[in-house]
Enzyme design. Structure first.
Site, mmCIF file in Angstrom:
data_model
loop_
_atom_site.group_PDB
_atom_site.id
_atom_site.type_symbol
_atom_site.label_atom_id
_atom_site.label_comp_id
_atom_site.label_asym_id
_atom_site.label_seq_id
_atom_site.Cartn_x
_atom_site.Cartn_y
_atom_site.Cartn_z
ATOM 1 N N ASN A 43 -7.146 -0.619 14.371
ATOM 2 C CA ASN A 43 -8.560 -0.866 14.056
ATOM 3 C C ASN A 43 -8.747 -2.177 13.299
ATOM 4 O O ASN A 43 -9.824 -2.445 12.782
ATOM 5 C CB ASN A 43 -9.130 0.296 13.238
ATOM 6 N N ASP B 99 0.832 -1.208 0.000
ATOM 7 C CA ASP B 99 0.000 0.000 0.000
ATOM 8 C C ASP B 99 0.867 1.259 0.000
ATOM 9 O O ASP B 99 2.087 1.185 0.151
ATOM 10 C CB ASP B 99 -0.961 0.003 1.201
ATOM 11 N N GLU C 89 -9.685 -0.924 5.409
ATOM 12 C CA GLU C 89 -10.213 -0.467 6.690
ATOM 13 C C GLU C 89 -11.454 -1.280 7.084
ATOM 14 O O GLU C 89 -11.999 -2.010 6.250
ATOM 15 C CB GLU C 89 -10.585 1.022 6.578
ATOM 16 N N HIS D 199 -7.124 -3.014 10.534
ATOM 17 C CA HIS D 199 -6.910 -2.931 9.085
ATOM 18 C C HIS D 199 -5.689 -3.734 8.655
ATOM 19 O O HIS D 199 -4.782 -4.002 9.433
ATOM 20 C CB HIS D 199 -6.868 -1.478 8.588
HETATM 21 C C1 F6R Z 1 1.582 -0.358 6.084
HETATM 22 C C2 F6R Z 1 0.358 -1.133 6.273
HETATM 23 C C3 F6R Z 1 -0.427 -0.987 7.512
HETATM 24 C C4 F6R Z 1 0.406 -1.330 8.741
HETATM 25 C C5 F6R Z 1 -0.396 -1.202 10.023
HETATM 26 C C6 F6R Z 1 0.483 -1.386 11.239
HETATM 27 O O1 F6R Z 1 2.100 -0.609 4.811
HETATM 28 O O2 F6R Z 1 -0.018 -1.862 5.424
HETATM 29 O O3 F6R Z 1 -1.546 -1.828 7.454
HETATM 30 O O4 F6R Z 1 0.895 -2.634 8.600
HETATM 31 O O5 F6R Z 1 -1.008 0.042 10.084
HETATM 32 O O6 F6R Z 1 1.441 -0.376 11.267
HETATM 33 P P1 F6R Z 1 2.648 -0.423 12.311
HETATM 34 O O7 F6R Z 1 3.453 -1.622 11.937
HETATM 35 O O8 F6R Z 1 3.421 0.849 12.084
HETATM 36 O O9 F6R Z 1 2.040 -0.545 13.654
#
Ligand code: F6R
Length: 233
Positions: free
Chosen positions: A125, A56, A132, A127
């Site tokens: 959340n 992403d 989301e 995701h």
């Molecule tokens: C980032 C992504 C997000 C993160 C998630 C956790 O490329 O795909 O889904 O994996 O928000 O982020 P961290 O690892 O920073 O807690």
């Protein structure tokens, strides 16, 4: 957690030397990427047939921006391992037309036969990528209006104040079609959402819970993130 996850990527690549490997940005996998890069260098792991796919990107940002998903992967994987640009498929969050950019990524990924291995993180959340809560399950790649939780958390990645409101992400359909999926979570702040993702029935309300629909899905946690997961599971 990071050692084990790095091992999973290495052994997948050894068994599948022409694989497409999808990697998340964010903080959780950084230790994994450091270990992976170091071990790949030491063992002269053959990456010449591998395509790395970005999970992403924030709309408005790309590799030129510190804290973007691409820049994280540049720093910890692509630069240390000298991965050539034609072996990287990544959303350009600065593309003039975000929908077309998503279609480009879907087309190029499908030409390569889809995803083989996916290393994912989980948001507070639930995701996955920028899928989301309440995400439609049939999407391949798409532009997302970010959830409030994701917008709030985003500031941790950027030194300057950058307001992000949208993301581009591979969709659940594409992610779930991977041959193997590994979800990582670390730290106490992820404990509750991990427990929900593990204990509740797969549902788009918690996108990470959908990952168990894949037959070759594994969650690797540190002890803090796993504190509410029953040890018998
Ligand atoms: C980032 C992504 C997000 C993160 C998630 C956790 O490329 O795909 O889904 O994996 O928000 O982020 P961290 O690892 O920073 O807690």
């Amino acid at each position: 957690m990071s050692e084990l996850a790095a091992e999973r990527i290495i052994s997948y690549i050894k068994q599948n030397p022409t694989a497409t490997i999808c990697l998340a940005g964010g903080y959780t996998p950084i230790g994994t990427y450091q270990i992976f890069s170091q071990k790949a260098k030491e063992s002269k792991l053959d990456l010449t047939g591998i395509t790395f796919v970005g999970l992403d990107e924030w709309v408005g940002l790309n590799g030129a921006d510190k804290g973007s998903c691409r820049e994280t992967l540049d720093e910890y994987i692509f630069r240390p391992l000298h991965v050539r640009e034609d072996h990287i498929l990544f959303f350009d969050g600065k593309a003039a037309n975000s929908d077309k950019e998503c279609s480009r990524v879907v087309e190029e990924l499908e030409q390569k036969g889809g995803l083989d291995f996916a290393l994912l993180g989980i948001g507070l959340n639930g995701h996955v990528g920028f899928n989301e809560p309440h995400v439609p399950m049939e999407q391949k790649a798409h532009v997302v209006t970010l959830d409030d939780v994701t917008r709030d958390v985003s500031s941790k990645y950027f030194k300057e104040v950058i307001k992000v409101s949208q993301g581009m992400t591979l969709g659940m359909k594409t992610i779930l079609s991977s041959d193997q999926i590994v979800l990582l979570a670390s730290g106490a702040e992820k404990a509750e959402i991990i427990a929900q993702a593990v204990n509740e029935k797969p549902s788009p309300e918690i996108p990470a819970s959908l990952l168990s629909l894949n037959k070759n899905f594994e969650i690797i946690l540190d002890s803090e993130a796993g504190r509410y997961v029953e040890s018998s599971r």
